[in-house]
Scaffold this active site. Structure first.
Site, PDB file in Angstrom:
ATOM      1  CD1 TRP A  77      77.184  18.003 109.833  1.00  0.00           C
ATOM      2  CD2 TRP A  77      77.120  18.702 111.968  1.00  0.00           C
ATOM      3  NE1 TRP A  77      78.363  18.640 110.090  1.00  0.00           N
ATOM      4  CE2 TRP A  77      78.347  19.076 111.393  1.00  0.00           C
ATOM      5  CE3 TRP A  77      76.854  19.050 113.289  1.00  0.00           C
ATOM      6  CZ2 TRP A  77      79.320  19.771 112.123  1.00  0.00           C
ATOM      7  CZ3 TRP A  77      77.808  19.744 114.013  1.00  0.00           C
ATOM      8  CH2 TRP A  77      79.029  20.102 113.434  1.00  0.00           C
ATOM      9  CG  HIS A 136      64.755   9.912 115.799  1.00  0.00           C
ATOM     10  ND1 HIS A 136      66.011  10.471 115.763  1.00  0.00           N
ATOM     11  CD2 HIS A 136      64.003  10.646 114.934  1.00  0.00           C
ATOM     12  CE1 HIS A 136      66.017  11.487 114.904  1.00  0.00           C
ATOM     13  NE2 HIS A 136      64.813  11.604 114.393  1.00  0.00           N
ATOM     14  CE1 TYR A 224      74.319  20.145 115.606  1.00  0.00           C
ATOM     15  CE2 TYR A 224      75.084  21.782 117.191  1.00  0.00           C
ATOM     16  CZ  TYR A 224      74.516  21.472 115.969  1.00  0.00           C
ATOM     17  OH  TYR A 224      74.143  22.482 115.113  1.00  0.00           O
ATOM     18  CE  LYS A 291      70.011  32.035 115.706  1.00  0.00           C
ATOM     19  NZ  LYS A 291      69.627  32.506 117.044  1.00  0.00           N
TER      20      LYS A 291
HETATM   21  P1  A3P Z   1      68.864  24.177 115.183  1.00  0.00           P
HETATM   22  O1  A3P Z   1      67.371  24.083 115.135  1.00  0.00           O
HETATM   23  O2  A3P Z   1      69.363  24.487 116.567  1.00  0.00           O
HETATM   24  O3  A3P Z   1      69.417  25.115 114.176  1.00  0.00           O
HETATM   25  P2  A3P Z   1      68.243  16.947 113.369  1.00  0.00           P
HETATM   26  O4  A3P Z   1      69.084  16.825 112.151  1.00  0.00           O
HETATM   27  O5  A3P Z   1      68.513  15.900 114.388  1.00  0.00           O
HETATM   28  O6  A3P Z   1      66.812  17.085 113.008  1.00  0.00           O
HETATM   29  O7  A3P Z   1      68.694  18.293 114.091  1.00  0.00           O
HETATM   30  C1  A3P Z   1      68.453  19.530 113.494  1.00  0.00           C
HETATM   31  C2  A3P Z   1      69.414  20.532 114.087  1.00  0.00           C
HETATM   32  O8  A3P Z   1      70.723  20.336 113.512  1.00  0.00           O
HETATM   33  C3  A3P Z   1      69.011  21.939 113.733  1.00  0.00           C
HETATM   34  O9  A3P Z   1      69.459  22.736 114.829  1.00  0.00           O
HETATM   35  C4  A3P Z   1      69.819  22.195 112.476  1.00  0.00           C
HETATM   36  O10 A3P Z   1      69.979  23.551 112.159  1.00  0.00           O
HETATM   37  C5  A3P Z   1      71.131  21.518 112.837  1.00  0.00           C
HETATM   38  N1  A3P Z   1      71.932  21.163 111.650  1.00  0.00           N
HETATM   39  C6  A3P Z   1      71.482  20.627 110.496  1.00  0.00           C
HETATM   40  N2  A3P Z   1      72.513  20.442 109.655  1.00  0.00           N
HETATM   41  C7  A3P Z   1      73.627  20.879 110.283  1.00  0.00           C
HETATM   42  C8  A3P Z   1      75.002  20.961 109.912  1.00  0.00           C
HETATM   43  N3  A3P Z   1      75.434  20.579 108.720  1.00  0.00           N
HETATM   44  N4  A3P Z   1      75.871  21.451 110.816  1.00  0.00           N
HETATM   45  C9  A3P Z   1      75.448  21.862 112.038  1.00  0.00           C
HETATM   46  N5  A3P Z   1      74.160  21.810 112.444  1.00  0.00           N
HETATM   47  C10 A3P Z   1      73.250  21.321 111.583  1.00  0.00           C
END
Ligand code: A3P
Length: 324
Positions: A77, A136, A224, A291
């Site tokens: 995101w 990371h 977040y 989600k």
């Molecule tokens: P969940 O597994 O709780 O749904 P990362 O990008 O650091 O790998 O994190 C992934 C998490 O961010 C996942 O959480 C994903 O669904 C959520 N995510 C990805 N894109 C997003 C967006 N545009 N807005 C909000 N959450 C997002």
């Protein structure tokens, strides 16, 4: 001749890397993967080799922007938002790079992509200006790779209970295995002891939290949950930090809403590229969008697990004014 020199240099670098890795403390995580502790953080050997190459060879430019996070904290995101803020007004709504590429392609990881694919990646091919990268690794390890440059770093932090659950689902989806209670319990245990990939999480978060207080012009610390509850204010903060604030005219013409819509969970998740594509490492793009909610850990952790994590968080963050 030059080729010979670079080959022998490569051999020396490889030998140095292997010697260093074998001198580090090691342990195994919940899956039995051997992890090495480097500069306070745990990695498998492949990731660590890439980190060492990055630290040794990366040539930063002061204009570089780095998106940093603990895995599963909202990296995808934040990458999308950063691209959208910087690229606004350069593209029409149907040829925006975010519609055609996954955010991880547009903002590559140092250690999981560039320096993992090659110990000397060709960064001259990167066309974005400013250059965008991500990582990371915790702050102290990133700082060493950035030498003394004045790059800007944006960090996103997320409630660790949600991170753990997100991590578990992500792992099961990537490995195409059933989501069994046992695997969550062992992952939870690793998470709590800190001997987990990129762990301990508390040291990771605190490294960037402290850096954001020490170098506020270079390190922005976002959450977040705040991106969820007050997206406009956080987006404004991000644009200001990146030295491209929204003008009054942009604010009035709905530029912020456009960016938030473009980067929204439902929009990104439903794009063809994110439904069907894969990263060069083979991870299905769709696994990065599950989600996208706050508090899903409640549906997966037992009250005992929640309590234990709450106590760890309370203990480890005591004395810092960092609030979850
Ligand atoms: P969940 O597994 O709780 O749904 P990362 O990008 O650091 O790998 O994190 C992934 C998490 O961010 C996942 O959480 C994903 O669904 C959520 N995510 C990805 N894109 C997003 C967006 N545009 N807005 C909000 N959450 C997002």
């Amino acid at each position: 001749m030059d080729k010979e020199i670079s080959k022998s240099q490569q051999r020396e670098d490889d030998e140095e890397t292997m010697n260093l890795i074998s001198s580090l403390p090691s342990d195994v995580d919940f899956e039995g993967t051997k992890l090495f502790k480097y500069q306070g953080c745990w990695y498998n050997d492949k990731t660590l080799q890439a980190i060492l190459s990055f630290q040794r060879d990366f040539e930063p430019q002061d204009t570089d922007i780095i998106v940093a996070s603990f895995p599963k904290s909202g990296t995808t995101w934040l990458k999308a938002l950063t691209v959208a803020v910087l690229e606004r007004s350069k593209h029409s709504s149907d040829n925006h790079p975010l519609l055609l590429e996954n955010p991880h392609t547009l903002v590559p990881f140092f250690e999981l992509r560039l320096y993992m694919q090659s110990s000397k990646p060709d960064l001259t091919k990167i066309s974005s200006s400013p250059r965008l990268f991500s990582t990371h690794v915790p702050f102290q390890t990133l700082k060493e790779g950035l030498k003394n440059s004045s790059c800007k770093i944006v960090y996103v932090c997320r409630n660790m209970k949600d991170v753990l659950i997100s991590f578990w689902y992500f792992k099961c989806a990537n490995q195409e295995i059933e989501k069994e209670k046992n695997s969550l319990e062992s992952m939870f245990e690793s998470f709590c002891t800190g001997v987990s990939y990129y762990g301990p999480f508390w040291e990771h978060i605190l490294s960037y939290w402290t850096a954001s207080l020490q170098y506020p012009k270079n390190v922005l610390f976002l959450k977040y949950e705040e991106l969820k509850t007050e997206p406009h204010a956080q987006l404004k903060k991000l644009a200001e930090f990146l030295d491209c604030p929204f003008t009054l005219q942009e604010e009035e013409s709905g530029s912020m809403e456009e960016i938030l819509d473009l980067c929204s969970f439902s929009n990104l998740k439903n794009l063809e590229i994110n439904k069907t594509g894969r990263t060069p490492g083979g991870v299905a793009h769709k696994n990065f969008y599950r989600k996208g909610e706050v508090g899903d850990s409640k549906n997966n952790l037992t009250p005992v697990m929640e309590k234990r994590l709450d106590m760890i968080i309370q203990e480890k963050f005591r004395g810092s004014d960092m609030k979850f």
